[in-house]
Design an enzyme around this catalytic site. Structure first.
Site, PDB file in Angstrom:
ATOM      1  CB  SER A   1     -25.772 -19.846 -15.032  1.00 24.92           C
ATOM      2  OG  SER A   1     -24.796 -19.500 -14.713  1.00 24.92           O
TER       3      SER A   1
ATOM      4  CB  THR B   1     -26.576 -17.639 -20.792  1.00 24.32           C
ATOM      5  OG1 THR B   1     -26.116 -19.059 -19.754  1.00 24.32           O
ATOM      6  CG2 THR B   1     -26.414 -16.555 -20.184  1.00 24.32           C
ATOM      7  CE1 TYR B   2     -28.588 -21.032 -15.491  1.00 22.01           C
ATOM      8  CE2 TYR B   2     -27.779 -22.078 -17.368  1.00 22.01           C
ATOM      9  CZ  TYR B   2     -28.032 -22.930 -15.783  1.00 22.01           C
ATOM     10  OH  TYR B   2     -27.390 -23.096 -15.547  1.00 22.01           O
TER      11      TYR B   2
ATOM     12  N   GLY C   1     -18.741 -22.366 -20.886  1.00 22.69           N
ATOM     13  CA  GLY C   1     -18.811 -21.898 -22.078  1.00 22.69           C
ATOM     14  C   GLY C   1     -18.584 -20.211 -22.559  1.00 22.69           C
TER      15      GLY C   1
END
EC number: 4.1.1.11
Length: 126
Positions: A25, A57-58, A74
Site C-alpha cells: 500500500s 497501489t492503494y 513490493g
C-alpha cells in the site's frame, strides 16, 4: 458512455518511508488524503518524479499532520526516501458530470504540508 478523468492529485509529495516488508500500500498523511478526496483503500497511481517509475497501489490513511508518505510492500522497490512523487486517482464520469468536473489538486511543500490547493492545472505555454 463514461469518460475517465483525473479525480485528484497530490503534487510533489516527498517519500518519507519505503517499507519493503510492510503489507502493500501507500500510507498518506490523513490531511492530504482529505484535502485531495482520496478514500482509504482507493486505487492510486504513483508517479515518481525523481526516477521516472510509475506504479499502482492503494491508499491507507496515515496519521493526520504526520507528513507521512510511505511506499510499502513490493512498491517500495519503486521509490526511496526523499523521492518526489505525484499521487493521483481517476474516476469515471458521464458526459454531464465530465462537463462540470473539476479535479482536486493539492500541492505539497517539501515537508508534506499543504502549500496550496486548486481545481485546474495552469495552461502550459511554449
Amino acid at each position: 458512455m463514461l469518460s475517465r478523468l483525473l479525480k485528484c492529485k497530490i503534487h510533489r509529495a516527498v517519500v518519507t518511508h519505503a517499507e519493503l516488508h510492510y503489507e502493500g500500500s501507500c500510507a498518506i498523511d490523513g490531511v492530504l488524503m482529505d484535502l485531495a478526496g482520496i478514500r482509504e483503500y482507493e486505487e492510486i497511481h504513483v508517479w515518481n518524479v525523481t526516477n521516472g517509475k510509475r506504479f499502482t497501489t492503494y491508499a491507507i490513511r496515515g496519521e493526520d499532520h504526520s507528513g507521512i508518505i510511505s511506499v510499502n510492500g513490493g512498491a517500495a522497490h519503486q521509490a526511496e526516501v526523499g523521492d518526489l512523487v505525484i499521487i493521483a486517482t481517476f474516476g469515471d464520469f458521464t458526459e454531464v458530470e465530465a462537463n462540470a468536473h473539476k479535479p482536486r489538486l493539492v500541492y505539497a511543500n517539501p515537508d508534506n504540508t499543504v502549500n496550496h490547493t486548486a481545481n485546474c492545472i495552469p495552461v502550459q505555454v511554449a
